[in-house]
Design a protein around this motif. Structure first.
Motif, PDB file in Angstrom:
ATOM      1  N   ASN A  11       5.359   1.107  23.499  1.00  0.00           N
ATOM      2  CA  ASN A  11       6.780   1.320  23.809  1.00  0.00           C
ATOM      3  C   ASN A  11       7.436   0.109  24.465  1.00  0.00           C
ATOM      4  OD1 ASN A  11       7.509   3.857  22.780  1.00  0.00           O
ATOM      5  ND2 ASN A  11       6.401   4.895  24.396  1.00  0.00           N
TER       6      ASN A  11
ATOM      7  N   CYS B 229      11.882  13.980  25.760  1.00  0.00           N
ATOM      8  CA  CYS B 229      11.991  13.906  27.218  1.00  0.00           C
ATOM      9  C   CYS B 229      12.038  15.286  27.854  1.00  0.00           C
ATOM     10  CB  CYS B 229      13.218  13.100  27.613  1.00  0.00           C
ATOM     11  SG  CYS B 229      13.071  11.345  27.257  1.00  0.00           S
TER      12      CYS B 229
ATOM     13  N   VAL C 144       7.328   5.663  19.280  1.00  0.00           N
ATOM     14  CA  VAL C 144       7.887   7.006  19.136  1.00  0.00           C
ATOM     15  C   VAL C 144       6.766   8.017  18.919  1.00  0.00           C
ATOM     16  CG1 VAL C 144       9.394   8.468  17.744  1.00  0.00           C
ATOM     17  CG2 VAL C 144      10.040   6.098  18.215  1.00  0.00           C
TER      18      VAL C 144
ATOM     19  N   GLY D 224      18.267   9.311  16.740  1.00  0.00           N
ATOM     20  CA  GLY D 224      17.435   8.735  17.790  1.00  0.00           C
ATOM     21  C   GLY D 224      17.649   9.417  19.128  1.00  0.00           C
ATOM     22  N   TYR D 225      18.904   9.681  19.472  1.00  0.00           N
ATOM     23  CA  TYR D 225      19.178  10.350  20.740  1.00  0.00           C
ATOM     24  C   TYR D 225      18.698  11.800  20.727  1.00  0.00           C
ATOM     25  CZ  TYR D 225      21.754   6.753  23.216  1.00  0.00           C
ATOM     26  OH  TYR D 225      22.085   5.627  23.905  1.00  0.00           O
TER      27      TYR D 225
ATOM     28  N   VAL E 135      16.893   6.633  30.678  1.00  0.00           N
ATOM     29  CA  VAL E 135      16.272   7.103  29.434  1.00  0.00           C
ATOM     30  C   VAL E 135      17.182   6.853  28.240  1.00  0.00           C
ATOM     31  CG1 VAL E 135      15.494   9.172  28.196  1.00  0.00           C
ATOM     32  CG2 VAL E 135      14.822   8.812  30.580  1.00  0.00           C
ATOM     33  N   TYR E 136      18.493   6.936  28.460  1.00  0.00           N
ATOM     34  CA  TYR E 136      19.453   6.763  27.368  1.00  0.00           C
ATOM     35  C   TYR E 136      20.152   5.404  27.433  1.00  0.00           C
ATOM     36  CZ  TYR E 136      18.708  11.753  26.920  1.00  0.00           C
ATOM     37  OH  TYR E 136      18.121  12.987  26.750  1.00  0.00           O
TER      38      TYR E 136
ATOM     39  N   THR F 161      15.006  11.615  21.242  1.00  0.00           N
ATOM     40  CA  THR F 161      14.738  11.235  22.627  1.00  0.00           C
ATOM     41  C   THR F 161      14.933  12.413  23.570  1.00  0.00           C
ATOM     42  OG1 THR F 161      15.420   8.953  22.192  1.00  0.00           O
ATOM     43  CG2 THR F 161      15.411   9.665  24.484  1.00  0.00           C
TER      44      THR F 161
ATOM     45  N   ALA G  36       5.084   8.724  22.282  1.00  0.00           N
ATOM     46  CA  ALA G  36       5.828   9.646  23.143  1.00  0.00           C
ATOM     47  C   ALA G  36       5.699  11.082  22.648  1.00  0.00           C
ATOM     48  CB  ALA G  36       7.293   9.225  23.197  1.00  0.00           C
TER      49      ALA G  36
END
Length: 379
Positions: A243, A203, A122, A195-196, A168-169, A199, A125
């Motif tokens: 990752n 992204c 994480v 988390g979403y 991605v999800y 993300t 990213a």
């Protein structure tokens, strides 16, 4: 009820306490897709949903291997070690190296040992996202010039992008496994929401600033587009190794558990006694090694990360994320839903089917082109 009516008050009280305990246990036990699918569709529907769910997880593992190989290639292709590997194993060199690194992780008795690497992933990213934002801000006129060369919408690549966005999800099927391994399982829904959200933020920054900086010349793995031979590029690329490495074993675990349960059931049915000991570590390791090696073999045959990601995302993740939940909601609750929720479920279902069909077809065509080109170059 029949038992309770013929029992003494003391026995009724005991039965009531046991029912409360069972209800409490059921409330804290995470219900996965298979449990809901069984109630919604019956045995045949359960088999179909399970097949799609496990196919998605295996596909994600294949993508992880290809992605790890791409990152290793970016890091090592110009080094002496990288040249030696390429001379020995050809174009599969970094795929084999990625496989050798990732397969042993499935033998860990406790997958929570990978949580530290997951946190590093994480952080990696986020570091890449901040790096791209910083490069765009500090590039000045050059960044604005590159931005002028980009297109807001590219219809020819839109179907493939739909699959990649879905990928991605992906990984919904791992949520029950993650919840069971948490120190506080009741906090799992909140953790998923956070988390979403993280993300989506990462992204969005990666996609926006990456495309603004490099446009159509953006590499499949964004770290390959960063300035070469720079400390920031080296740091970002090295961190992104965490990752796929940390997620491979966790993603494979639900499939391995399902295969293990099936083998135990077969063993029980073939034994005269009703009780069978828990599977030994040798069986557990053999199942996970077999699945991991199969994923690595598939990744070596299809070493195209964008196309493979788009195919898995469009066909399988769209099914797990949009199509199947809408069908289960209609099957279980359709007779109780107001008309506007029925329309909403129908729209979600149609959207999922359309995106899955268009995205999977486009990704499959791209894969066929890549495989044909690879075959021509070999011949």
């Amino acid at each position: 009820r029949i038992i309770a009516s013929n029992s003494s008050p003391d026995k009724q009280q005991v039965l009531h306490q046991e029912q409360q305990q069972l209800g409490s246990a059921a409330a804290t036990t995470p219900a996965g897709y298979e449990a809901v699918a069984s109630h919604a569709f019956g045995p045949l529907g359960l088999a179909v949903v399970s097949g799609i769910m496990y196919a998605e997880l295996l596909g994600i593992c294949c993508v992880y291997v290809v992605l790890e190989a791409e990152i290793l290639s970016t890091l090592l292709s110009t080094t002496t070690f990288g040249h030696s590997l390429t001379q020995l194993f050809g174009s599969s060199a970094f795929g084999l190296l990625a496989s050798a690194m990732m397969v042993p992780t499935v033998l860990l008795p406790d997958l929570s040992a990978l949580s530290v690497l997951g946190a590093l992933g994480v952080a990696a990213a986020a570091t890449v996202a901040l790096t791209l934002a910083g490069l765009f801000i500090t590039s000045g006129p050059a960044a604005l010039s590159a931005l002028a060369d980009t297109s807001l919408v590219k219809l020819q690549t839109l179907p493939q992008v739909l699959g990649i966005l879905a990928f991605v999800y992906a990984g919904h099927s791992t949520f029950p496994v993650i919840q069971q391994s948490m120190a506080a399982p009741t906090k799992a829904p909140r953790a998923v929401s956070y988390g979403y959200a993280i993300t989506a933020l990462i992204c969005t920054v990666l996609g926006g600033f990456g495309y603004a900086l490099y446009g159509s010349q953006t590499a499949t793995v964004i770290t390959a587009s960063l300035p070469s031979m720079s400390l920031v590029s080296l740091l970002c690329t090295a961190l992104t190794l965490c990752n796929p490495f940390s997620a491979f074993a966790l993603t494979l675990e639900p499939v391995a558990i399902a295969v293990q349960k099936k083998l135990v059931q077969v063993t029980q049915s073939s034994c005269a006694t009703e009780t069978v000991a828990q599977p030994a570590y040798a069986m557990r390791a053999a199942i996970r090694l077999g699945l991991a090696i199969a994923c690595c073999a598939a990744a070596l045959v299809l070493p195209y990360v964008a196309e493979l990601m788009a195919f898995v995302g469009a066909l399988l993740t769209m099914s797990i994320s949009l199509i199947i939940p809408a069908l289960m909601h209609l099957a279980l609750m359709g007779h109780e839903l107001p008309w506007w929720l029925l329309v909403f479920d129908g729209c979600v279902l149609l959207l999922g089917v359309a995106c899955a069909a268009v995205g999977a077809t486009s990704a499959l065509q791209c894969l066929q082109v890549k495989l044909s080109s690879a075959g021509d170059s070999v011949s």
